[in-house]
Design an enzyme around this catalytic site. Structure first.
Site, PDB file in Angstrom:
ATOM      1  N   GLY A   1       0.781  -1.240   0.000  1.00 21.84           N
ATOM      2  CA  GLY A   1       0.000   0.000   0.000  1.00 21.84           C
ATOM      3  C   GLY A   1       0.810   1.285   0.000  1.00 21.84           C
ATOM      4  O   GLY A   1       1.705   1.486  -0.831  1.00 21.84           O
TER       5      GLY A   1
ATOM      6  N   VAL B   1       6.514  -4.235  14.609  1.00 23.57           N
ATOM      7  CA  VAL B   1       6.719  -3.013  15.393  1.00 23.57           C
ATOM      8  C   VAL B   1       6.035  -3.040  16.759  1.00 23.57           C
ATOM      9  O   VAL B   1       6.235  -2.133  17.566  1.00 23.57           O
ATOM     10  CB  VAL B   1       6.290  -1.741  14.615  1.00 23.57           C
ATOM     11  CG1 VAL B   1       7.223  -1.479  13.451  1.00 23.57           C
ATOM     12  CG2 VAL B   1       4.840  -1.824  14.166  1.00 23.57           C
TER      13      VAL B   1
ATOM     14  N   ASN C   1       4.762   4.268   9.569  1.00 21.16           N
ATOM     15  CA  ASN C   1       3.559   4.143   8.735  1.00 21.16           C
ATOM     16  C   ASN C   1       2.735   2.880   8.970  1.00 21.16           C
ATOM     17  O   ASN C   1       1.563   2.820   8.587  1.00 21.16           O
ATOM     18  CB  ASN C   1       4.028   4.217   7.267  1.00 21.16           C
ATOM     19  CG  ASN C   1       2.995   3.767   6.280  1.00 21.16           C
ATOM     20  OD1 ASN C   1       2.029   4.477   6.019  1.00 21.16           O
ATOM     21  ND2 ASN C   1       3.184   2.568   5.726  1.00 21.16           N
TER      22      ASN C   1
ATOM     23  N   TYR D   1     -10.075   2.327  15.753  1.00 17.67           N
ATOM     24  CA  TYR D   1      -9.142   2.808  14.724  1.00 17.67           C
ATOM     25  C   TYR D   1      -9.068   4.338  14.756  1.00 17.67           C
ATOM     26  O   TYR D   1      -7.979   4.921  14.761  1.00 17.67           O
ATOM     27  CB  TYR D   1      -9.598   2.325  13.344  1.00 17.67           C
ATOM     28  CG  TYR D   1      -8.729   2.786  12.202  1.00 17.67           C
ATOM     29  CD1 TYR D   1      -7.563   2.100  11.865  1.00 17.67           C
ATOM     30  CD2 TYR D   1      -9.064   3.912  11.438  1.00 17.67           C
ATOM     31  CE1 TYR D   1      -6.753   2.519  10.811  1.00 17.67           C
ATOM     32  CE2 TYR D   1      -8.272   4.341  10.393  1.00 17.67           C
ATOM     33  CZ  TYR D   1      -7.119   3.638  10.078  1.00 17.67           C
ATOM     34  OH  TYR D   1      -6.314   4.066   9.028  1.00 17.67           O
TER      35      TYR D   1
ATOM     36  N   LYS E   1      -5.854   6.800  15.627  1.00 21.77           N
ATOM     37  CA  LYS E   1      -5.274   7.790  14.717  1.00 21.77           C
ATOM     38  C   LYS E   1      -5.306   9.196  15.333  1.00 21.77           C
ATOM     39  O   LYS E   1      -4.410  10.003  15.088  1.00 21.77           O
ATOM     40  CB  LYS E   1      -6.002   7.749  13.365  1.00 21.77           C
ATOM     41  CG  LYS E   1      -5.776   6.433  12.611  1.00 21.77           C
ATOM     42  CD  LYS E   1      -4.287   6.172  12.345  1.00 21.77           C
ATOM     43  CE  LYS E   1      -4.050   4.978  11.432  1.00 21.77           C
ATOM     44  NZ  LYS E   1      -2.625   4.751  11.149  1.00 21.77           N
TER      45      LYS E   1
ATOM     46  N   GLY F   1      -6.934   9.863   2.979  1.00 18.82           N
ATOM     47  CA  GLY F   1      -8.397   9.770   2.973  1.00 18.82           C
ATOM     48  C   GLY F   1      -8.863   8.333   2.765  1.00 18.82           C
ATOM     49  O   GLY F   1      -8.683   7.487   3.640  1.00 18.82           O
ATOM     50  N   VAL F   2      -9.421   8.048   1.600  1.00 16.32           N
ATOM     51  CA  VAL F   2      -9.935   6.706   1.281  1.00 16.32           C
ATOM     52  C   VAL F   2      -9.055   6.151   0.159  1.00 16.32           C
ATOM     53  O   VAL F   2      -9.249   6.472  -1.014  1.00 16.32           O
ATOM     54  CB  VAL F   2     -11.411   6.784   0.843  1.00 16.32           C
ATOM     55  CG1 VAL F   2     -11.939   5.396   0.517  1.00 16.32           C
ATOM     56  CG2 VAL F   2     -12.253   7.429   1.938  1.00 16.32           C
TER      57      VAL F   2
HETATM   58  N1  LIG Z   1      -5.943   2.757   3.008  1.00 15.88           N
HETATM   59  C1  LIG Z   1      -6.533   3.823   3.557  1.00 15.88           C
HETATM   60  O1  LIG Z   1      -7.617   4.238   3.116  1.00 15.88           O
HETATM   61  C2  LIG Z   1      -5.868   4.569   4.678  1.00 15.88           C
HETATM   62  C3  LIG Z   1      -6.444   5.803   5.053  1.00 15.88           C
HETATM   63  C4  LIG Z   1      -5.872   6.530   6.092  1.00 15.88           C
HETATM   64  C5  LIG Z   1      -4.754   6.035   6.730  1.00 15.88           C
HETATM   65  N2  LIG Z   1      -4.223   4.826   6.364  1.00 15.88           N
HETATM   66  C6  LIG Z   1      -3.046   4.382   7.098  1.00 15.88           C
HETATM   67  O2  LIG Z   1      -1.957   4.226   6.205  1.00 15.88           O
HETATM   68  C7  LIG Z   1      -1.035   3.264   6.722  1.00 15.88           C
HETATM   69  C8  LIG Z   1      -0.728   2.251   5.642  1.00 15.88           C
HETATM   70  O3  LIG Z   1      -1.935   1.602   5.283  1.00 15.88           O
HETATM   71  P1  LIG Z   1      -2.194   0.927   3.844  1.00 15.88           P
HETATM   72  O4  LIG Z   1      -3.505   1.401   3.378  1.00 15.88           O
HETATM   73  O5  LIG Z   1      -0.993   1.068   3.016  1.00 15.88           O
HETATM   74  O6  LIG Z   1      -2.425  -0.587   4.343  1.00 15.88           O
HETATM   75  P2  LIG Z   1      -1.734  -1.959   3.921  1.00 15.88           P
HETATM   76  O7  LIG Z   1      -2.475  -2.992   4.679  1.00 15.88           O
HETATM   77  O8  LIG Z   1      -1.647  -2.049   2.436  1.00 15.88           O
HETATM   78  O9  LIG Z   1      -0.245  -1.823   4.481  1.00 15.88           O
HETATM   79  C9  LIG Z   1       0.044  -1.852   5.857  1.00 15.88           C
HETATM   80  C10 LIG Z   1       1.399  -2.517   6.042  1.00 15.88           C
HETATM   81  O10 LIG Z   1       1.713  -2.487   7.455  1.00 15.88           O
HETATM   82  C11 LIG Z   1       2.265  -3.727   7.794  1.00 15.88           C
HETATM   83  N3  LIG Z   1       2.098  -4.003   9.229  1.00 15.88           N
HETATM   84  C12 LIG Z   1       0.936  -4.252   9.892  1.00 15.88           C
HETATM   85  N4  LIG Z   1       1.189  -4.542  11.176  1.00 15.88           N
HETATM   86  C13 LIG Z   1       2.530  -4.460  11.332  1.00 15.88           C
HETATM   87  C14 LIG Z   1       3.415  -4.682  12.430  1.00 15.88           C
HETATM   88  N5  LIG Z   1       2.941  -5.052  13.630  1.00 15.88           N
HETATM   89  N6  LIG Z   1       4.741  -4.509  12.249  1.00 15.88           N
HETATM   90  C15 LIG Z   1       5.221  -4.147  11.034  1.00 15.88           C
HETATM   91  N7  LIG Z   1       4.443  -3.952   9.949  1.00 15.88           N
HETATM   92  C16 LIG Z   1       3.111  -4.110  10.100  1.00 15.88           C
HETATM   93  C17 LIG Z   1       1.503  -4.737   6.942  1.00 15.88           C
HETATM   94  O11 LIG Z   1       2.184  -5.983   6.839  1.00 15.88           O
HETATM   95  C18 LIG Z   1       1.402  -3.995   5.617  1.00 15.88           C
HETATM   96  O12 LIG Z   1       2.509  -4.265   4.776  1.00 15.88           O
HETATM   97  C19 LIG Z   1      -1.707   2.667   7.958  1.00 15.88           C
HETATM   98  O13 LIG Z   1      -1.198   3.299   9.125  1.00 15.88           O
HETATM   99  C20 LIG Z   1      -3.170   3.029   7.760  1.00 15.88           C
HETATM  100  O14 LIG Z   1      -3.868   3.082   8.972  1.00 15.88           O
HETATM  101  C21 LIG Z   1      -4.736   4.100   5.330  1.00 15.88           C
END
Ligand SMILES: NC(=O)c1ccc[n+]([C@@H]2O[C@H](COP(=O)([O-])OP(=O)(O)OC[C@H]3O[C@@H](n4cnc5c(N)ncnc54)[C@H](O)[C@@H]3O)[C@@H](O)[C@H]2O)c1
Length: 264
Positions: free
Chosen positions: A18, A60, A86, A159, A163, A190-191
């Site tokens: 992501g 982490v 992240n 969640y 945040k 955002g989304v």
């Molecule tokens: N996708 C969205 O719409 C969105 C919106 C706002 C914020 N976010 C935030 O962005 C960040 C990345 O999310 P994403 O959408 O890329 O999700 P994703 O699931 O594609 O990626 C998250 C990554 O974090 C890793 N991870 C999870 N737990 C872990 C741990 N304990 N130790 C190490 N690594 C760990 C996962 O293996 C994965 O590779 C997150 O903090 C998420 O909350 C995402």
């Protein structure tokens, strides 16, 4: 090569997928040296091999893994210029059904781990020389979310709280670390079309009895800029926060959300 981050050393957590992976690609293209950390070790290794960068398997939520991860960065480079803090997880569940175990799992990854990763890195950053050509010693970037602010996230109680906590920790770190010339800012996506949203859609549609994809369709319908966010939409802001261009900014939480959240 002349990129905006030439030679800068960056640790990215949650780098295998992501937003973390998209930012790894962009930071690599901008000349940064990267350590890609993820609990999904093979995923981080695969991306690192593709980019010619380095990876480490690290959960982490484990203190020993945080220490190993930060030590690996300092052993390799003798310094760390930027942390992209992240990694995160989500769960979609009605408020009245959330268990203590649900709460603990979300908080442990999204807030507790973000705090202790930040702390471990900051302890080293305050002792290092300034980044070459900069008055700053280091830069901390946390991934929060617009969920930190928006009310009515009926299915995202823990969640959203996690945040909001990330924004709070970001600001506390900003004020505590400013005298040490270390900045701390947060990114609020955002989304975003990532595996995390595939999970949200699967959980949410199951709760409502909708067809798969319906939750996603409803959620993206109101985005002012008229399309869902891609992980690549966040990379420019992360480059900015990692670069000298943002050196006079600290304690900020930046919404990159197609206009979903407006106003103060
Ligand atoms: N996708 C969205 O719409 C969105 C919106 C706002 C914020 N976010 C935030 O962005 C960040 C990345 O999310 P994403 O959408 O890329 O999700 P994703 O699931 O594609 O990626 C998250 C990554 O974090 C890793 N991870 C999870 N737990 C872990 C741990 N304990 N130790 C190490 N690594 C760990 C996962 O293996 C994965 O590779 C997150 O903090 C998420 O909350 C995402």
């Amino acid at each position: 090569m002349s990129g905006r981050l030439d030679g800068r050393t960056v640790l990215i957590t949650g780098a295998a997928s992501g937003i973390g992976a998209a930012c790894a690609r962009r930071l690599d293209a901008e000349g940064a040296r990267l350590l890609l950390a993820d609990v999904n070790g093979p995923g981080a290794e695969k991306l690192a091999a593709e980019l010619g960068q380095h990876a480490i398997a690290a959960d982490v939520t484990r203190a020993a893994d945080i220490e190993r991860m930060v030590d690996a960065a300092y052993a390799r480079w003798g310094r760390l210029d930027v942390l992209f803090n992240n990694a995160g997880v989500i769960q979609t569940k009605p408020l009245l059904d959330v268990t203590e175990a649900d709460w603990d799992r979300i908080m442990t990854v999204n807030l507790r781990a973000v705090f202790f990763v930040l702390q471990a890195v900051a302890r080293q950053m305050v002792k290092q020389d300034p980044i070459p050509g900069s008055e700053l010693r280091g830069k901390l970037i946390q991934t929060a979310s617009i969920a930190a602010y928006r009310g009515g996230q009926a299915l995202l109680g823990p969640y959203s709280a996690s945040k909001a906590g990330v924004v709070s920790v970001t600001r506390t770190a900003a004020s505590v670390l400013a005298p040490h010339r270390v900045t701390s800012n947060a990114l609020c996506p955002g989304v975003v079309e990532t595996p995390m949203w595939e999970q949200i859609d699967a959980e949410w549609t199951a709760l409502e009895g909708w067809a798969r994809g319906e939750a996603w369709k409803r959620r993206i319908a109101g985005i002012p800029l008229g399309r869902p966010e891609r992980a690549e939409d966040l990379t420019g802001t992360v480059v900015f926060l990692a670069s000298a261009d943002s050196d006079y900014m600290t304690g900020q939480a930046i919404n990159v959300d197609g206009g979903l959240v407006m106003g103060g």
